[in-house]
Motif scaffolding. Structure first.
Motif, short mmCIF file in Angstrom:
data_model
loop_
_atom_site.label_atom_id
_atom_site.label_comp_id
_atom_site.label_asym_id
_atom_site.label_seq_id
_atom_site.Cartn_x
_atom_site.Cartn_y
_atom_site.Cartn_z
N GLU A 68 38.66 61.84 -80.11
CA GLU A 68 37.24 61.74 -80.48
C GLU A 68 36.33 62.59 -79.61
O GLU A 68 35.45 63.31 -80.12
CB GLU A 68 36.80 60.28 -80.43
N GLN A 69 36.48 62.54 -78.30
CA GLN A 69 35.58 63.30 -77.43
C GLN A 69 35.70 64.80 -77.69
O GLN A 69 34.69 65.52 -77.71
CB GLN A 69 35.87 62.99 -75.96
N GLN A 70 36.92 65.27 -77.89
CA GLN A 70 37.11 66.69 -78.19
C GLN A 70 36.48 67.06 -79.53
O GLN A 70 35.91 68.15 -79.68
CB GLN A 70 38.60 67.03 -78.19
N ASN A 162 45.58 59.78 -74.90
CA ASN A 162 44.82 59.38 -73.72
C ASN A 162 43.32 59.37 -73.96
O ASN A 162 42.58 58.64 -73.28
CB ASN A 162 45.13 60.32 -72.54
N ASN A 163 42.84 60.21 -74.88
CA ASN A 163 41.40 60.33 -75.13
C ASN A 163 41.02 59.87 -76.54
O ASN A 163 39.97 60.26 -77.05
CB ASN A 163 40.95 61.78 -74.94
N SER A 164 41.84 59.05 -77.15
CA SER A 164 41.59 58.66 -78.54
C SER A 164 40.49 57.60 -78.64
O SER A 164 40.20 56.87 -77.68
CB SER A 164 42.87 58.12 -79.18
N VAL A 170 39.29 49.97 -77.24
CA VAL A 170 39.95 48.78 -76.69
C VAL A 170 39.59 48.61 -75.21
O VAL A 170 39.29 47.50 -74.75
CB VAL A 170 41.47 48.88 -76.89
N LEU A 171 39.61 49.69 -74.44
CA LEU A 171 39.26 49.59 -73.02
C LEU A 171 37.81 49.13 -72.83
O LEU A 171 37.51 48.34 -71.93
CB LEU A 171 39.48 50.94 -72.33
N LYS A 172 36.92 49.61 -73.70
CA LYS A 172 35.52 49.18 -73.62
C LYS A 172 35.37 47.72 -74.02
O LYS A 172 34.63 46.96 -73.39
CB LYS A 172 34.65 50.07 -74.50
N THR A 173 36.10 47.31 -75.08
CA THR A 173 36.01 45.93 -75.56
C THR A 173 36.42 44.94 -74.48
O THR A 173 35.79 43.89 -74.30
CB THR A 173 36.91 45.74 -76.80
N PHE A 174 37.47 45.28 -73.72
CA PHE A 174 37.99 44.36 -72.71
C PHE A 174 37.57 44.76 -71.29
O PHE A 174 38.13 44.25 -70.32
CB PHE A 174 39.51 44.26 -72.83
N ASN A 175 36.61 45.68 -71.21
CA ASN A 175 36.00 46.06 -69.93
C ASN A 175 37.05 46.48 -68.90
O ASN A 175 37.05 46.01 -67.75
CB ASN A 175 35.14 44.92 -69.39
N VAL A 176 37.96 47.34 -69.33
CA VAL A 176 39.04 47.81 -68.45
C VAL A 176 38.57 49.04 -67.69
O VAL A 176 38.19 50.05 -68.30
CB VAL A 176 40.31 48.14 -69.27
N LYS A 177 38.59 48.98 -66.39
CA LYS A 177 38.16 50.10 -65.55
C LYS A 177 39.34 50.91 -65.01
O LYS A 177 39.21 52.10 -64.71
CB LYS A 177 37.34 49.57 -64.37
N ASN A 178 40.50 50.25 -64.88
CA ASN A 178 41.66 50.92 -64.29
C ASN A 178 42.91 50.50 -65.04
O ASN A 178 43.20 49.31 -65.17
CB ASN A 178 41.76 50.53 -62.81
N VAL A 179 43.64 51.49 -65.54
CA VAL A 179 44.85 51.19 -66.32
C VAL A 179 46.13 51.39 -65.50
O VAL A 179 47.24 51.30 -66.03
CB VAL A 179 44.92 52.06 -67.60
N ALA A 180 45.96 51.65 -64.21
CA ALA A 180 47.12 52.00 -63.38
C ALA A 180 48.18 50.90 -63.36
O ALA A 180 49.38 51.19 -63.29
CB ALA A 180 46.65 52.32 -61.96
N ASN A 181 47.76 49.65 -63.42
CA ASN A 181 48.72 48.55 -63.33
C ASN A 181 49.14 48.00 -64.70
O ASN A 181 49.82 46.98 -64.76
CB ASN A 181 48.11 47.41 -62.50
N LEU A 182 48.74 48.70 -65.75
CA LEU A 182 49.10 48.25 -67.10
C LEU A 182 50.29 49.03 -67.63
O LEU A 182 50.48 50.21 -67.30
CB LEU A 182 47.91 48.42 -68.05
N ARG A 183 51.08 48.37 -68.45
CA ARG A 183 52.25 49.02 -69.06
C ARG A 183 51.77 49.70 -70.35
O ARG A 183 51.89 49.16 -71.45
CB ARG A 183 53.34 47.98 -69.34
N ILE A 184 51.19 50.90 -70.21
CA ILE A 184 50.63 51.64 -71.34
C ILE A 184 51.44 52.90 -71.58
O ILE A 184 51.78 53.64 -70.65
CB ILE A 184 49.16 52.01 -71.09
N HIS A 188 51.25 61.04 -79.46
CA HIS A 188 50.37 62.15 -79.84
C HIS A 188 49.64 61.89 -81.16
O HIS A 188 48.82 62.73 -81.57
CB HIS A 188 51.16 63.46 -79.95
N SER A 189 49.92 60.78 -81.81
CA SER A 189 49.28 60.51 -83.10
C SER A 189 49.49 59.05 -83.48
O SER A 189 50.36 58.37 -82.92
CB SER A 189 49.87 61.41 -84.20
N ASN A 190 48.69 58.59 -84.44
CA ASN A 190 48.87 57.24 -84.96
C ASN A 190 50.24 57.08 -85.61
O ASN A 190 50.88 56.04 -85.50
CB ASN A 190 47.79 56.92 -85.99
N ARG A 191 50.71 58.13 -86.24
CA ARG A 191 52.02 58.07 -86.87
C ARG A 191 53.12 57.90 -85.83
O ARG A 191 54.09 57.16 -86.06
CB ARG A 191 52.27 59.33 -87.71
N GLU A 192 52.99 58.55 -84.69
CA GLU A 192 53.98 58.40 -83.64
C GLU A 192 53.94 56.99 -83.02
O GLU A 192 54.97 56.47 -82.60
CB GLU A 192 53.78 59.46 -82.56
#
Length: 310
Positions: A68-70, A162-164, A170-184, A188-192
């Motif tokens: 989206e940002q791009q 990463n920039n979708s 989702v990060l904004k909805t749950f007020n996530v500031k740092n994803v370093a400790n998450l299993r994410i 490259h696409s919704n299909r993938e």
């Protein structure tokens, strides 16, 4: 005398044409423009632009799918006329257009939902917003920690990029500031994302619902095979199945599905052109039928007039 007048008129118009190096402006029924869109809206944008070109064969759209940002940056730097996005322009982005004396336009066209998909072998198909908050806070890491959970293993969160818009929403909805400790995990696409979830029972995928909600589209039906769409409840302690909702049309329109979001078209068009024609078709004409067919909720439903005769 008449023939001489026609010759002189032709010469005058020819000279005027030679002195004008600018290409003719596009208009609502013909021309060629570039459109940028977040990849989560690929089925939607493809069908809308194809339908419009079917009505106006001289209307041509080059659609570029980007995070989206791009996509928004393409419009700000005049590489795209329109953008399909989940948000309006930020003040600093609007300032870029203001510096060029471009008023710009924003049109909401639909309500969309981010679908939570799981492997068919995973029967943990219900989740609450509180549980999702705990997942993104890092407090819940295993499927077995969910109230309705009976799947073993860690929860792997899968996004398209990463920039979708899906990840940002989702990060904004749950007020996530740092994803370093998450299993994410990002693809490259919704299909993938769909393919990854289909192969991994411990995965929890996040996709745009229009990828799997068109029951008349063979690709949509194929992609939805071997998947479950989770029901999400906004209630902290739901007591029955009816407290959970899926991201499909009625629940989006009635605002019952918690992870819903708007769909906007952002425009930098400075004349009544092809972009404006497409926007009018989508927002005020039969384009809303396509939005509805894809399972989203159109902002302005298309009026159907039915004449009954004896």
């Amino acid at each position: 005398m008449t023939s001489r007048f026609l010759v002189l008129t032709g010469l005058i118009f020819g000279l005027v044409g030679c002195g004008n190096d600018k290409p003719p402006l596009d208009n609502p029924s013909q021309g060629s423009i570039v459109i940028a869109a977040d990849e989560s809206f690929q089925p939607l944008v493809t069908q809308l632009t194809s339908a419009y070109s079917g009505i106006y064969p001289n209307a041509h759209f080059k659609v570029v799918f980007k995070p989206e940002q791009q996509a928004i940056n393409m419009m700000l730097h005049d590489s795209a006329r329109l953008v399909f996005a989940t948000r309006t322009l930020k003040p600093n982005e609007k300032g870029v257009l203001d510096q060029r004396n471009i008023k710009g336009a924003t049109e909401k066209i639909a309500t969309d939902g981010v679908a939570l998909i799981i492997n068919k072998a995973n029967t943990d198909s219900l989740i609450t917003m509180n549980e999702l908050q705990s997942v993104f806070d890092g407090q819940i890491k295993l499927w077995g920690q969910l109230k309705e959970g009976n799947q073993t293993g860690p929860i792997t969160l899968v996004f398209d990029n990463n920039n979708s818009s899906n990840l940002e929403f989702v990060l904004k909805t749950f007020n996530v500031k740092n994803v370093a400790n998450l299993r994410i995990f990002t693809t490259h696409s919704n299909r993938e994302v769909i393919d990854f979830v289909r192969k991994n029972p411990s995965a929890l995928g996040f996709i745009g619902v229009n990828w799997i909600s068109d029951s008349d589209e063979p690709l949509s039906l194929e992609l939805a095979k071997d998947l479950r769409v989770m029901g999400v409840s906004a209630k902290p302690n739901p007591t029955k199945r009816d407290d959970y909702f899926q991201p499909f049309q009625e629940d989006l329109g009635m605002q019952r599905y918690p992870l819903r979001r708007p769909v906007y078209i952002l425009s930098r068009e400075t004349h009544p052109g092809l972009g404006g024609g497409l926007i009018n078709y989508i927002a005020r004409d039969a384009g809303s039928l396509i939005i509805g067919k894809l399972g989203l909720w159109p902002r302005i439903p298309y009026d159907r007039v039915i004449n009954l005769t004896k």
